[in-house]
Design a protein around this motif. Sequence first.
Motif, PDB file in Angstrom:
ATOM      1  N   GLU A   6       0.837  -1.214   0.000  1.00 46.45           N
ATOM      2  CA  GLU A   6       0.000   0.000   0.000  1.00 46.45           C
ATOM      3  C   GLU A   6       0.865   1.255   0.000  1.00 46.45           C
ATOM      4  N   LEU A   7       1.914   1.253   0.830  1.00 47.83           N
ATOM      5  CA  LEU A   7       2.784   2.428   0.914  1.00 47.83           C
ATOM      6  C   LEU A   7       3.604   2.609  -0.359  1.00 47.83           C
ATOM      7  N   LYS A   8       4.063   1.526  -0.952  1.00 47.09           N
ATOM      8  CA  LYS A   8       4.802   1.621  -2.212  1.00 47.09           C
ATOM      9  C   LYS A   8       3.925   2.254  -3.293  1.00 47.09           C
ATOM     10  N   GLU A   9       2.662   1.880  -3.309  1.00 45.76           N
ATOM     11  CA  GLU A   9       1.736   2.455  -4.292  1.00 45.76           C
ATOM     12  C   GLU A   9       1.453   3.924  -3.987  1.00 45.76           C
ATOM     13  N   LYS A  10       1.218   4.245  -2.725  1.00 48.30           N
ATOM     14  CA  LYS A  10       0.889   5.628  -2.358  1.00 48.30           C
ATOM     15  C   LYS A  10       2.052   6.584  -2.614  1.00 48.30           C
ATOM     16  N   PHE A  11       3.283   6.103  -2.373  1.00 52.52           N
ATOM     17  CA  PHE A  11       4.455   6.953  -2.586  1.00 52.52           C
ATOM     18  C   PHE A  11       5.124   6.699  -3.937  1.00 52.52           C
ATOM     19  N   ASN A  12       4.570   5.794  -4.719  1.00 52.72           N
ATOM     20  CA  ASN A  12       5.093   5.486  -6.050  1.00 52.72           C
ATOM     21  C   ASN A  12       6.596   5.206  -5.998  1.00 52.72           C
ATOM     22  N   CYS A  13       6.958   4.219  -5.172  1.00 53.85           N
ATOM     23  CA  CYS A  13       8.378   3.903  -5.000  1.00 53.85           C
ATOM     24  C   CYS A  13       8.594   2.392  -5.006  1.00 53.85           C
ATOM     25  N   GLN A  14       9.838   1.999  -5.162  1.00 57.47           N
ATOM     26  CA  GLN A  14      10.209   0.581  -5.186  1.00 57.47           C
ATOM     27  C   GLN A  14      10.621   0.057  -3.819  1.00 57.47           C
ATOM     28  N   ASP A  15      11.234   0.935  -3.032  1.00 59.50           N
ATOM     29  CA  ASP A  15      11.771   0.524  -1.735  1.00 59.50           C
ATOM     30  C   ASP A  15      11.233   1.447  -0.655  1.00 59.50           C
ATOM     31  N   LEU A  16      10.807   0.871   0.439  1.00 60.98           N
ATOM     32  CA  LEU A  16      10.317   1.695   1.561  1.00 60.98           C
ATOM     33  C   LEU A  16      11.466   1.936   2.521  1.00 60.98           C
ATOM     34  N   ASN A  17      12.149   3.009   2.312  1.00 62.65           N
ATOM     35  CA  ASN A  17      13.232   3.403   3.193  1.00 62.65           C
ATOM     36  C   ASN A  17      12.806   4.719   3.829  1.00 62.65           C
ATOM     37  N   PHE A  18      12.115   4.657   4.989  1.00 64.88           N
ATOM     38  CA  PHE A  18      11.613   5.845   5.670  1.00 64.88           C
ATOM     39  C   PHE A  18      12.695   6.463   6.545  1.00 64.88           C
ATOM     40  N   ASN A  19      12.747   7.780   6.503  1.00 69.21           N
ATOM     41  CA  ASN A  19      13.664   8.490   7.385  1.00 69.21           C
ATOM     42  C   ASN A  19      13.077   9.864   7.679  1.00 69.21           C
ATOM     43  N   ILE A  20      12.699  10.091   8.938  1.00 74.47           N
ATOM     44  CA  ILE A  20      12.228  11.424   9.308  1.00 74.47           C
ATOM     45  C   ILE A  20      13.468  12.293   9.443  1.00 74.47           C
ATOM     46  N   ILE A  21      13.596  13.249   8.527  1.00 75.37           N
ATOM     47  CA  ILE A  21      14.802  14.077   8.449  1.00 75.37           C
ATOM     48  C   ILE A  21      14.744  15.243   9.432  1.00 75.37           C
ATOM     49  N   ARG A  24       5.775  18.636  15.012  1.00 78.81           N
ATOM     50  CA  ARG A  24       5.241  17.984  13.820  1.00 78.81           C
ATOM     51  C   ARG A  24       6.389  17.644  12.862  1.00 78.81           C
ATOM     52  N   VAL A  25       6.142  16.683  11.993  1.00 76.40           N
ATOM     53  CA  VAL A  25       7.167  16.280  11.024  1.00 76.40           C
ATOM     54  C   VAL A  25       7.327  17.386   9.985  1.00 76.40           C
ATOM     55  N   ALA A  26       8.553  17.813   9.791  1.00 75.97           N
ATOM     56  CA  ALA A  26       8.852  18.814   8.758  1.00 75.97           C
ATOM     57  C   ALA A  26       9.138  18.104   7.440  1.00 75.97           C
ATOM     58  N   LYS A  39      13.235  10.311  -1.727  1.00 77.94           N
ATOM     59  CA  LYS A  39      12.468  11.496  -2.109  1.00 77.94           C
ATOM     60  C   LYS A  39      11.898  12.144  -0.850  1.00 77.94           C
ATOM     61  N   ASN A  40      12.014  13.472  -0.756  1.00 80.07           N
ATOM     62  CA  ASN A  40      11.547  14.185   0.433  1.00 80.07           C
ATOM     63  C   ASN A  40      10.102  14.649   0.291  1.00 80.07           C
ATOM     64  N   TYR A  41       9.368  14.491   1.387  1.00 82.04           N
ATOM     65  CA  TYR A  41       7.977  14.931   1.486  1.00 82.04           C
ATOM     66  C   TYR A  41       7.823  15.760   2.757  1.00 82.04           C
ATOM     67  N   SER A  42       6.990  16.791   2.683  1.00 85.96           N
ATOM     68  CA  SER A  42       6.687  17.550   3.901  1.00 85.96           C
ATOM     69  C   SER A  42       5.719  16.730   4.749  1.00 85.96           C
ATOM     70  N   GLY A  43       5.655  17.043   6.030  1.00 90.59           N
ATOM     71  CA  GLY A  43       4.693  16.374   6.904  1.00 90.59           C
ATOM     72  C   GLY A  43       3.271  16.539   6.394  1.00 90.59           C
TER      73      GLY A  43
END
Length: 175
Positions: free
Chosen positions: A73-88, A95-97, A104-108
């Motif tokens: 589900e997350l791969k589809e929602k973020f359109n990615c191959q690998d789920l490598n999460f990192n809160i920068i 709140r998450v910035a 790829k970076n996403y805002s909170g």
Amino acid sequence: KIVAAINDTNDEVMKYEGKYITAMFFSSSNGYTENVEDYFDSSALPYLRSVDCHWDLSIDPTNSRSKTFTKQELKEKFNCQDLNFNIIAYKKSGRVATLSVDGKNYSGRQVREILGLSSSCFTIEYVNNNYVFTTKGSGHGVGMSQYGAQGMALEGSNYKEILNHYYTGIEIVNN
């Protein structure tokens, strides 16, 4: 109570330096409201600043919520191959910035909208082959918290004290 509130505040408005304010509000926070420019594409506004809102943590019965997603589900929602999460980065409000997903970076805010989360204050845990996003608060966090206002009222604050707490430096005047 509603009729009395309407009559008591008839013709009153909130202004900052003589101009009407944008009186934003939301359901509940993570304990702090958010600066307007930290959530919306906006210039800083002196009356929409982050303030303490500790009442939300105890008065909102659903302040903490969890949403579970599979890897697929997350791969589809973020359109990615690998789920490598990192809160920068986190914002001063907690709140998450910025969240990095597969480089790829996403805002909170973007993550909140992509996943349909209650707020941009979230943690991520990997549990039983799923990702669990746990949020605090509900809404964008800018302006007045409805649960926080209720908490202040229950402690004896009047409407002017509540409005002046959430909208920094405003005047409540007759129109």
